[in-house]
Design an enzyme around this catalytic site. Structure first.
Site, PDB file in Angstrom:
ATOM      1  N   LEU A  14       0.170   3.345   0.549  1.00 27.57           N
ATOM      2  CA  LEU A  14       0.111   4.654  -0.115  1.00 27.57           C
ATOM      3  C   LEU A  14       0.414   5.739   0.906  1.00 27.57           C
ATOM      4  CD1 LEU A  14      -0.362   5.985  -2.808  1.00 27.57           C
ATOM      5  CD2 LEU A  14      -2.804   5.883  -2.410  1.00 27.57           C
ATOM      6  N   HIS A  15       1.673   5.750   1.367  1.00 28.32           N
ATOM      7  CA  HIS A  15       2.102   6.695   2.381  1.00 28.32           C
ATOM      8  C   HIS A  15       3.300   7.489   1.875  1.00 28.32           C
ATOM      9  CE1 HIS A  15      -0.594   5.021   5.339  1.00 28.32           C
ATOM     10  NE2 HIS A  15      -0.243   3.828   4.909  1.00 28.32           N
ATOM     11  N   ALA A  16       3.501   8.670   2.401  1.00 24.87           N
ATOM     12  CA  ALA A  16       4.633   9.565   2.146  1.00 24.87           C
ATOM     13  C   ALA A  16       5.155   9.526   0.713  1.00 24.87           C
ATOM     14  CB  ALA A  16       5.734   9.329   3.157  1.00 24.87           C
TER      15      ALA A  16
END
Length: 87
Positions: A14-16
């Site tokens: 759950l990044h960028a």
């Protein structure tokens, strides 16, 4: 108030970009939405909050919603996660 646990399965967690899709989806609902990982709970409508959790692939998070459209919000967010953040 309702909650459910989901497991992040996409390769980058759950990044960028996935986090952006996640908060955009959360912001489409009137209810309050939070993401909880271990002992931290953040506003799911805040990009910085979600990114600060450092959710990696394979992590299990708890989604919590409270408000008039809480059921719909959690169903939509779980579907987004289950689809690897492909809308």
């Amino acid at each position: 108030m309702i909650s459910r646990e989901v497991t992040i399965t996409n390769a980058i967690g759950l990044h960028a970009r996935p986090a952006t899709f996640f908060i955009q989806k959360a912001n489409g609902f009137k209810c309050s939405v939070w993401v909880e990982k271990e002992d931290r709970k953040v506003n799911a409508k805040s990009l910085l909050g979600v990114l600060s959790l450092g959710v990696a692939q394979g992590a299990t998070i708890k989604l919590i919603a409270d408000g008039s459209d809480e059921e719909e919000a959690l169903a939509a967010l779980q579907q987004l996660v289950d689809n690897g953040f492909q809308d």
